[in-house]
Design a protein around this motif. Structure first.
Motif, PDB file in Angstrom:
ATOM      1  N   ARG A 194       0.832  -1.206   0.000  1.00 53.24           N
ATOM      2  CA  ARG A 194       0.000   0.000   0.000  1.00 53.24           C
ATOM      3  C   ARG A 194       0.867   1.256   0.000  1.00 53.24           C
ATOM      4  O   ARG A 194       0.565   2.240  -0.694  1.00 53.24           O
ATOM      5  N   GLN A 195       1.961   1.234   0.767  1.00 54.08           N
ATOM      6  CA  GLN A 195       2.844   2.391   0.821  1.00 54.08           C
ATOM      7  C   GLN A 195       3.492   2.664  -0.541  1.00 54.08           C
ATOM      8  O   GLN A 195       3.564   3.816  -0.993  1.00 54.08           O
ATOM      9  N   LEU A 196       3.961   1.601  -1.192  1.00 50.51           N
ATOM     10  CA  LEU A 196       4.579   1.770  -2.508  1.00 50.51           C
ATOM     11  C   LEU A 196       3.549   2.218  -3.541  1.00 50.51           C
ATOM     12  O   LEU A 196       3.851   3.018  -4.428  1.00 50.51           O
ATOM     13  N   ASP A 197       2.345   1.694  -3.419  1.00 48.67           N
ATOM     14  CA  ASP A 197       1.267   2.090  -4.326  1.00 48.67           C
ATOM     15  C   ASP A 197       1.037   3.597  -4.239  1.00 48.67           C
ATOM     16  O   ASP A 197       0.914   4.290  -5.254  1.00 48.67           O
ATOM     17  N   ARG A 198       1.002   4.117  -3.006  1.00 50.95           N
ATOM     18  CA  ARG A 198       0.808   5.561  -2.817  1.00 50.95           C
ATOM     19  C   ARG A 198       2.036   6.335  -3.277  1.00 50.95           C
ATOM     20  O   ARG A 198       1.920   7.403  -3.904  1.00 50.95           O
ATOM     21  N   LEU A 199       3.222   5.811  -2.974  1.00 43.50           N
ATOM     22  CA  LEU A 199       4.463   6.500  -3.333  1.00 43.50           C
ATOM     23  C   LEU A 199       4.604   6.639  -4.847  1.00 43.50           C
ATOM     24  O   LEU A 199       4.961   7.714  -5.362  1.00 43.50           O
ATOM     25  N   TYR A 200       4.336   5.561  -5.574  1.00 43.69           N
ATOM     26  CA  TYR A 200       4.492   5.568  -7.026  1.00 43.69           C
ATOM     27  C   TYR A 200       3.280   6.151  -7.758  1.00 43.69           C
ATOM     28  O   TYR A 200       3.343   6.395  -8.958  1.00 43.69           O
ATOM     29  N   ARG A 201       2.194   6.351  -7.005  1.00 40.30           N
ATOM     30  CA  ARG A 201       0.963   6.866  -7.602  1.00 40.30           C
ATOM     31  C   ARG A 201       0.542   6.011  -8.808  1.00 40.30           C
ATOM     32  O   ARG A 201       0.347   6.509  -9.922  1.00 40.30           O
ATOM     33  N   LEU A 202       0.432   4.734  -8.538  1.00 41.95           N
ATOM     34  CA  LEU A 202       0.064   3.808  -9.606  1.00 41.95           C
ATOM     35  C   LEU A 202      -1.339   4.100 -10.104  1.00 41.95           C
ATOM     36  O   LEU A 202      -2.234   4.433  -9.315  1.00 41.95           O
ATOM     37  N   ARG A 203      -1.531   3.975 -11.390  1.00 48.27           N
ATOM     38  CA  ARG A 203      -2.860   4.151 -11.970  1.00 48.27           C
ATOM     39  C   ARG A 203      -3.726   2.944 -11.621  1.00 48.27           C
ATOM     40  O   ARG A 203      -3.224   1.864 -11.283  1.00 48.27           O
ATOM     41  N   SER A 204      -5.028   3.129 -11.730  1.00 55.59           N
ATOM     42  CA  SER A 204      -5.962   2.053 -11.394  1.00 55.59           C
ATOM     43  C   SER A 204      -5.848   0.921 -12.404  1.00 55.59           C
ATOM     44  O   SER A 204      -5.348   1.100 -13.527  1.00 55.59           O
ATOM     45  N   ALA A 205      -6.327  -0.251 -12.011  1.00 55.69           N
ATOM     46  CA  ALA A 205      -6.321  -1.396 -12.925  1.00 55.69           C
ATOM     47  C   ALA A 205      -7.138  -1.099 -14.168  1.00 55.69           C
ATOM     48  O   ALA A 205      -6.791  -1.527 -15.279  1.00 55.69           O
ATOM     49  N   ASN A 206      -8.227  -0.348 -14.007  1.00 59.38           N
ATOM     50  CA  ASN A 206      -9.064   0.004 -15.150  1.00 59.38           C
ATOM     51  C   ASN A 206      -8.287   0.859 -16.154  1.00 59.38           C
ATOM     52  O   ASN A 206      -8.374   0.651 -17.367  1.00 59.38           O
ATOM     53  N   ALA A 207      -7.499   1.805 -15.646  1.00 59.30           N
ATOM     54  CA  ALA A 207      -6.700   2.651 -16.540  1.00 59.30           C
ATOM     55  C   ALA A 207      -5.563   1.877 -17.178  1.00 59.30           C
ATOM     56  O   ALA A 207      -5.268   2.038 -18.366  1.00 59.30           O
ATOM     57  N   LEU A 208      -4.930   1.010 -16.398  1.00 56.28           N
ATOM     58  CA  LEU A 208      -3.783   0.264 -16.914  1.00 56.28           C
ATOM     59  C   LEU A 208      -4.177  -0.801 -17.935  1.00 56.28           C
ATOM     60  O   LEU A 208      -3.333  -1.267 -18.699  1.00 56.28           O
ATOM     61  N   THR A 209      -5.434  -1.210 -17.905  1.00 59.07           N
ATOM     62  CA  THR A 209      -5.877  -2.221 -18.870  1.00 59.07           C
ATOM     63  C   THR A 209      -6.689  -1.617 -20.009  1.00 59.07           C
ATOM     64  O   THR A 209      -7.211  -2.344 -20.851  1.00 59.07           O
ATOM     65  N   ASN A 210      -6.782  -0.285 -20.026  1.00 55.50           N
ATOM     66  CA  ASN A 210      -7.459   0.371 -21.138  1.00 55.50           C
ATOM     67  C   ASN A 210      -6.637   0.189 -22.410  1.00 55.50           C
ATOM     68  O   ASN A 210      -5.412   0.264 -22.403  1.00 55.50           O
ATOM     69  N   CYS A 211      -7.323  -0.030 -23.523  1.00 60.07           N
ATOM     70  CA  CYS A 211      -6.632  -0.291 -24.789  1.00 60.07           C
ATOM     71  C   CYS A 211      -5.637   0.799 -25.138  1.00 60.07           C
ATOM     72  O   CYS A 211      -4.536   0.538 -25.656  1.00 60.07           O
ATOM     73  N   SER A 212      -6.004   2.070 -24.873  1.00 58.62           N
ATOM     74  CA  SER A 212      -5.160   3.196 -25.278  1.00 58.62           C
ATOM     75  C   SER A 212      -3.866   3.286 -24.474  1.00 58.62           C
ATOM     76  O   SER A 212      -2.952   4.027 -24.838  1.00 58.62           O
ATOM     77  N   THR A 213      -3.760   2.529 -23.364  1.00 59.87           N
ATOM     78  CA  THR A 213      -2.529   2.546 -22.584  1.00 59.87           C
ATOM     79  C   THR A 213      -1.364   1.962 -23.367  1.00 59.87           C
ATOM     80  O   THR A 213      -0.235   2.470 -23.322  1.00 59.87           O
ATOM     81  N   CYS A 214      -1.627   0.910 -24.113  1.00 60.45           N
ATOM     82  CA  CYS A 214      -0.552   0.230 -24.850  1.00 60.45           C
ATOM     83  C   CYS A 214      -0.686   0.360 -26.363  1.00 60.45           C
ATOM     84  O   CYS A 214       0.257   0.028 -27.098  1.00 60.45           O
ATOM     85  N   HIS A 215      -1.843   0.814 -26.853  1.00 61.56           N
ATOM     86  CA  HIS A 215      -2.066   0.948 -28.295  1.00 61.56           C
ATOM     87  C   HIS A 215      -2.525   2.375 -28.571  1.00 61.56           C
ATOM     88  O   HIS A 215      -3.645   2.742 -28.218  1.00 61.56           O
ATOM     89  N   ARG A 216      -1.645   3.171 -29.190  1.00 65.84           N
ATOM     90  CA  ARG A 216      -1.947   4.585 -29.384  1.00 65.84           C
ATOM     91  C   ARG A 216      -1.844   4.953 -30.871  1.00 65.84           C
ATOM     92  O   ARG A 216      -1.144   4.291 -31.619  1.00 65.84           O
TER      93      ARG A 216
END
Length: 216
Positions: A194-216
């Motif tokens: 949880r601490q690393l998640d907050r520190l790195y400000r990871l995007r949500s799973a929904n954002a990270l699995t959005n098509c536009s994340t890897c295909h632009r």
């Protein structure tokens, strides 16, 4: 009442549709074949110089960033230049026949033609630096390169493999001080995650699995 189409015409239409279907299947199969990596998982890849990560990383302890200079600041990790190799091999093993391509490169100015081991299709948008700076360790994608006499892929690099990490990103990170380490690490506690998640400000799973994340 006469049929609107003759039997030969109906047959021609059916054959045309079957041909179109066959072409579509062939096109999909060809696309899948072209997108596959040239080498399989766990298949050692021959290089113009048989570079051993096991010797250089495992035995000599050379830091990844010494050869892959842009690993933390660019979308590409970078391939070692001739000058980097010669920083050691202008003195060591000068007469080795295995290093002939290196000295030829220095003489002609043409880079050594290293073969890419981890090569993604051109339609995949991948940034190496963001992964490293968000705590994704080298071993997460590349495996124990410090144990590889010749480098091979340990991961398929297929979309489902990438999504498996992006769906649960906090479980695939570690402190930045441990990102380059090849040694096995103890599992992080839920609070550390949880601490690393907050520190790195990871995007949500929904954002990270959005098509536009890897295909632009």
């Amino acid at each position: 009442m006469a049929a609107p189409f003759s039997k030969p015409a109906v047959l021609a239409v059916k054959l045309t549709l079957l041909a179109i279907l066959g072409l579509l299947v062939a096109a999909v199969a060809a696309a899948h074949w072209r997108m596959r990596p040239a080498y399989g998982v766990l298949e050692p890849i021959a290089q113009p110089i048989p570079f051993s990560h096991k010797h250089h990383v495992g035995d000599d302890g050379i830091d990844c960033r010494y050869c892959h200079t842009s690993v933390e600041k660019s979308g590409f990790a970078g391939m070692p230049s001739t000058s980097i190799c010669l920083s050691c091999h202008s003195q060591l093993f000068l007469d080795s026949p295995l290093l002939a391509p290196l000295h030829e490169s220095a003489r002609t100015g043409r880079p050594v033609q290293w073969v890419r081991v981890h090569d993604l299709p051109d339609f995949v948008y991948f940034e190496h630096d963001i992964h490293v700076n968000k705590g994704v360790a080298c071993v997460e994608c590349h495996g124990r390169v410090d144990q590889m006499p010749l480098t091979w892929r340990t991961a398929s690099l297929e979309m489902q493999w990438c999504l498996g990490c992006h769906r649960n990103a906090p479980q695939h990170i570690r402190p930045l001080s441990k990102v380059l380490s090849m040694a096995p690490q103890r599992p992080l506690t839920p609070e550390e995650v949880r601490q690393l998640d907050r520190l790195y400000r990871l995007r949500s799973a929904n954002a990270l699995t959005n098509c536009s994340t890897c295909h632009r």
